[in-house]
Design a protein around this motif. Structure first.
Motif, PDB file in Angstrom:
ATOM      1  N   ALA A  90      -3.749  11.247   8.188  1.00  0.00           N
ATOM      2  CA  ALA A  90      -3.218  12.609   8.092  1.00  0.00           C
ATOM      3  C   ALA A  90      -3.245  13.126   6.659  1.00  0.00           C
ATOM      4  O   ALA A  90      -3.235  14.342   6.437  1.00  0.00           O
ATOM      5  N   LEU A  91      -3.296  12.208   5.691  1.00  0.00           N
ATOM      6  CA  LEU A  91      -3.304  12.598   4.275  1.00  0.00           C
ATOM      7  C   LEU A  91      -4.708  12.727   3.704  1.00  0.00           C
ATOM      8  O   LEU A  91      -4.876  13.218   2.584  1.00  0.00           O
ATOM      9  N   ALA A  92      -5.718  12.288   4.442  1.00  0.00           N
ATOM     10  CA  ALA A  92      -7.080  12.276   3.910  1.00  0.00           C
ATOM     11  C   ALA A  92      -7.546  13.636   3.398  1.00  0.00           C
ATOM     12  O   ALA A  92      -8.227  13.705   2.362  1.00  0.00           O
ATOM     13  N   PRO A  93      -7.218  14.771   4.063  1.00  0.00           N
ATOM     14  CA  PRO A  93      -7.681  16.070   3.541  1.00  0.00           C
ATOM     15  C   PRO A  93      -7.154  16.404   2.146  1.00  0.00           C
ATOM     16  O   PRO A  93      -7.750  17.241   1.446  1.00  0.00           O
ATOM     17  N   LEU A  94      -6.072  15.772   1.725  1.00  0.00           N
ATOM     18  CA  LEU A  94      -5.539  16.051   0.386  1.00  0.00           C
ATOM     19  C   LEU A  94      -6.542  15.684  -0.699  1.00  0.00           C
ATOM     20  O   LEU A  94      -6.528  16.269  -1.791  1.00  0.00           O
ATOM     21  N   ARG A  95      -7.396  14.717  -0.419  1.00  0.00           N
ATOM     22  CA  ARG A  95      -8.342  14.263  -1.428  1.00  0.00           C
ATOM     23  C   ARG A  95      -9.320  15.363  -1.807  1.00  0.00           C
ATOM     24  O   ARG A  95      -9.810  15.408  -2.940  1.00  0.00           O
ATOM     25  N   ASP A  96      -9.612  16.280  -0.865  1.00  0.00           N
ATOM     26  CA  ASP A  96     -10.479  17.421  -1.175  1.00  0.00           C
ATOM     27  C   ASP A  96      -9.788  18.422  -2.087  1.00  0.00           C
ATOM     28  O   ASP A  96     -10.455  19.304  -2.647  1.00  0.00           O
ATOM     29  N   GLN A  97      -8.472  18.313  -2.223  1.00  0.00           N
ATOM     30  CA  GLN A  97      -7.687  19.241  -3.029  1.00  0.00           C
ATOM     31  C   GLN A  97      -7.313  18.644  -4.386  1.00  0.00           C
ATOM     32  O   GLN A  97      -6.440  19.160  -5.081  1.00  0.00           O
ATOM     33  N   GLY A  98      -7.953  17.536  -4.752  1.00  0.00           N
ATOM     34  CA  GLY A  98      -7.672  16.918  -6.046  1.00  0.00           C
ATOM     35  C   GLY A  98      -6.403  16.103  -6.081  1.00  0.00           C
ATOM     36  O   GLY A  98      -5.877  15.830  -7.159  1.00  0.00           O
ATOM     37  N   VAL A  99      -5.916  15.689  -4.909  1.00  0.00           N
ATOM     38  CA  VAL A  99      -4.699  14.875  -4.837  1.00  0.00           C
ATOM     39  C   VAL A  99      -5.112  13.423  -4.645  1.00  0.00           C
ATOM     40  O   VAL A  99      -5.890  13.097  -3.749  1.00  0.00           O
ATOM     41  N   LEU A 100      -4.596  12.543  -5.485  1.00  0.00           N
ATOM     42  CA  LEU A 100      -4.879  11.116  -5.391  1.00  0.00           C
ATOM     43  C   LEU A 100      -3.802  10.453  -4.542  1.00  0.00           C
ATOM     44  O   LEU A 100      -2.620  10.486  -4.880  1.00  0.00           O
ATOM     45  N   VAL A 101      -4.231   9.867  -3.426  1.00  0.00           N
ATOM     46  CA  VAL A 101      -3.320   9.148  -2.536  1.00  0.00           C
ATOM     47  C   VAL A 101      -3.395   7.669  -2.880  1.00  0.00           C
ATOM     48  O   VAL A 101      -4.479   7.072  -2.893  1.00  0.00           O
ATOM     49  N   VAL A 102      -2.240   7.082  -3.160  1.00  0.00           N
ATOM     50  CA  VAL A 102      -2.166   5.691  -3.616  1.00  0.00           C
ATOM     51  C   VAL A 102      -1.216   4.917  -2.709  1.00  0.00           C
ATOM     52  O   VAL A 102      -0.106   5.375  -2.423  1.00  0.00           O
ATOM     53  N   GLY A 103      -1.634   3.746  -2.275  1.00  0.00           N
ATOM     54  CA  GLY A 103      -0.734   2.787  -1.657  1.00  0.00           C
ATOM     55  C   GLY A 103      -0.374   1.744  -2.701  1.00  0.00           C
ATOM     56  O   GLY A 103      -1.266   1.155  -3.324  1.00  0.00           O
ATOM     57  N   SER A 104       0.906   1.498  -2.899  1.00  0.00           N
ATOM     58  CA  SER A 104       1.371   0.549  -3.913  1.00  0.00           C
ATOM     59  C   SER A 104       2.160  -0.552  -3.232  1.00  0.00           C
ATOM     60  O   SER A 104       3.254  -0.312  -2.708  1.00  0.00           O
ATOM     61  N   GLY A 105       1.597  -1.769  -3.223  1.00  0.00           N
ATOM     62  CA  GLY A 105       2.257  -2.876  -2.552  1.00  0.00           C
ATOM     63  C   GLY A 105       1.818  -4.195  -3.147  1.00  0.00           C
ATOM     64  O   GLY A 105       1.862  -4.379  -4.360  1.00  0.00           O
ATOM     65  N   GLY A 106       1.371  -5.112  -2.295  1.00  0.00           N
ATOM     66  CA  GLY A 106       0.891  -6.404  -2.756  1.00  0.00           C
ATOM     67  C   GLY A 106      -0.093  -6.970  -1.748  1.00  0.00           C
ATOM     68  O   GLY A 106       0.162  -6.921  -0.547  1.00  0.00           O
ATOM     69  N   PHE A 107      -1.202  -7.526  -2.234  1.00  0.00           N
ATOM     70  CA  PHE A 107      -2.217  -8.050  -1.321  1.00  0.00           C
ATOM     71  C   PHE A 107      -1.728  -9.335  -0.652  1.00  0.00           C
ATOM     72  O   PHE A 107      -2.159  -9.677   0.439  1.00  0.00           O
ATOM     73  N   SER A 108      -0.854 -10.058  -1.310  1.00  0.00           N
ATOM     74  CA  SER A 108      -0.026 -11.084  -0.674  1.00  0.00           C
ATOM     75  C   SER A 108       1.337 -11.016  -1.338  1.00  0.00           C
ATOM     76  O   SER A 108       1.448 -10.619  -2.499  1.00  0.00           O
ATOM     77  N   HIS A 109       2.376 -11.405  -0.591  1.00  0.00           N
ATOM     78  CA  HIS A 109       3.721 -11.193  -1.137  1.00  0.00           C
ATOM     79  C   HIS A 109       4.721 -12.118  -0.448  1.00  0.00           C
ATOM     80  O   HIS A 109       5.417 -11.735   0.482  1.00  0.00           O
ATOM     81  N   ASN A 110       4.744 -13.364  -0.923  1.00  0.00           N
ATOM     82  CA  ASN A 110       5.728 -14.339  -0.463  1.00  0.00           C
ATOM     83  C   ASN A 110       6.437 -14.871  -1.695  1.00  0.00           C
ATOM     84  O   ASN A 110       6.022 -15.865  -2.304  1.00  0.00           O
ATOM     85  N   LEU A 111       7.510 -14.193  -2.102  1.00  0.00           N
ATOM     86  CA  LEU A 111       8.160 -14.497  -3.376  1.00  0.00           C
ATOM     87  C   LEU A 111       8.753 -15.898  -3.398  1.00  0.00           C
ATOM     88  O   LEU A 111       8.810 -16.541  -4.449  1.00  0.00           O
ATOM     89  N   ARG A 112       9.199 -16.391  -2.258  1.00  0.00           N
ATOM     90  CA  ARG A 112       9.822 -17.715  -2.226  1.00  0.00           C
ATOM     91  C   ARG A 112       8.822 -18.830  -2.504  1.00  0.00           C
ATOM     92  O   ARG A 112       9.220 -19.935  -2.884  1.00  0.00           O
ATOM     93  N   ALA A 113       7.546 -18.556  -2.314  1.00  0.00           N
ATOM     94  CA  ALA A 113       6.533 -19.593  -2.490  1.00  0.00           C
ATOM     95  C   ALA A 113       5.897 -19.590  -3.877  1.00  0.00           C
ATOM     96  O   ALA A 113       5.057 -20.447  -4.166  1.00  0.00           O
ATOM     97  N   LEU A 114       6.284 -18.671  -4.746  1.00  0.00           N
ATOM     98  CA  LEU A 114       5.602 -18.534  -6.035  1.00  0.00           C
ATOM     99  C   LEU A 114       5.995 -19.651  -7.004  1.00  0.00           C
ATOM    100  O   LEU A 114       7.122 -20.156  -6.986  1.00  0.00           O
ATOM    101  N   ASP A 115       5.051 -19.999  -7.873  1.00  0.00           N
ATOM    102  CA  ASP A 115       5.287 -20.945  -8.956  1.00  0.00           C
ATOM    103  C   ASP A 115       5.753 -20.147 -10.172  1.00  0.00           C
ATOM    104  O   ASP A 115       4.957 -19.759 -11.026  1.00  0.00           O
TER     105      ASP A 115
END
Length: 266
Positions: A153-178
């Protein structure tokens, strides 16, 4: 990978890792420092953040959003950082309308600020804070397909100069981190999942990417889904037939995969 000027803008997924990304020297920090310069400068940013969760899509319309320090146990200097970007109430109304037209019960919030999933990567990408920013919530109780449709639903914004960003983590298991070894080798179970998901994104296999629970070690990499679902918002915002372009990859502390992608049909 270079990002040649495109029209419209691609959508982006970035992994924001620890809040220390805002200040520490790291491969991912240096990548984000260059990323904003590699893209045509957008007129506004819409960021779907792992740290902004709600049972229905919420779009921020705050004129001067506060910088939210939604974390604990970090150096005091991190809590003094401000990211004084303006909001964009008119664009927020447009985004909410587009989401409602796509069948989502979207609401506008005129008070919410920018959580660290928004301002940490943006501080590296656009340190002047000169581009208006809208935050968009995700819903961990929903599915990857739901978030993909949200992004479409947000894809048309890109034609209007709006940058759509998803901000997360490609993996995210904090309890397992070193936590004691930032440069620890990636765990095999992280590599198994991230290699499989990355391959599907780069091949434009949207159905395969959406079926993330079928990938190896899926729930071990994402015991909760709030850091994964911004990826699917970005994928949807890339438009019909979007294919991923890998912009960056790194793994910190053995288990924190920090891949970044651009999505479009180029």
């Amino acid at each position: 990978m270079d990002l040649p000027p495109t029209s419209p803008l691609p959508s982006l997924f970035v992994s924001h890792g620890s809040p220390m990304l805002a200040v520490e020297d790291s491969p991912t920090g240096r990548f984000l420092d260059r990323l904003g310069e590699r893209l045509p400068r957008p007129r506004a940013l819409v960021v779907a953040s792992a740290h902004f969760t709600h049972a229905r899509p919420i779009v921020t319309a705050t004129r001067s959003p506060e910088t939210i320090h939604d974390f604990g146990g970090f150096p005091e200097a991190l809590y003094r950082i401000q990211y004084p970007a303006s909001g964009a109430p008119g664009l927020a109304d447009q985004v909410a309308t587009a989401l409602r037209n796509a069948g989502f019960p979207a609401q506008v919030d005129g008070h919410h600020g920018l959580d660290h999933g928004v301002w940490v990567p943006l501080r590296r990408m656009y340190p002047d804070a000169g581009i208006p920013v809208i935050a968009l919530s995700v819903d961990p109780s929903q599915t990857s397909e739901w978030h993909y449709r949200l992004g479409r639903a947000l894809a048309p914004l890109r034609d209007q100069g709006v940058l759509v960003v998803g901000s997360g983590g490609f993996s995210h298991n904090l309890r397992a981190l070193d936590w004691q070894h930032a440069h620890a080798a990636p765990y095999p179970w992280v590599t198994a999942f991230t290699d499989a998901l990355r391959d599907r994104l780069l091949a434009g296999d949207i159905a395969g990417a959406l079926d993330w629970t079928a990938l190896p070690e899926a729930h071990r990499n994402h015991p909760t889904t709030e850091h994964l679902f911004p990826l699917y918002v970005a994928l949807g915002a890339g438009g019909a037939g979007a294919r991923g372009r890998l912009l960056h990859r790194d793994v910190e502390m053995g288990g924190l995969a920090l891949d970044a992608f651009a999505f479009d049909a180029v």
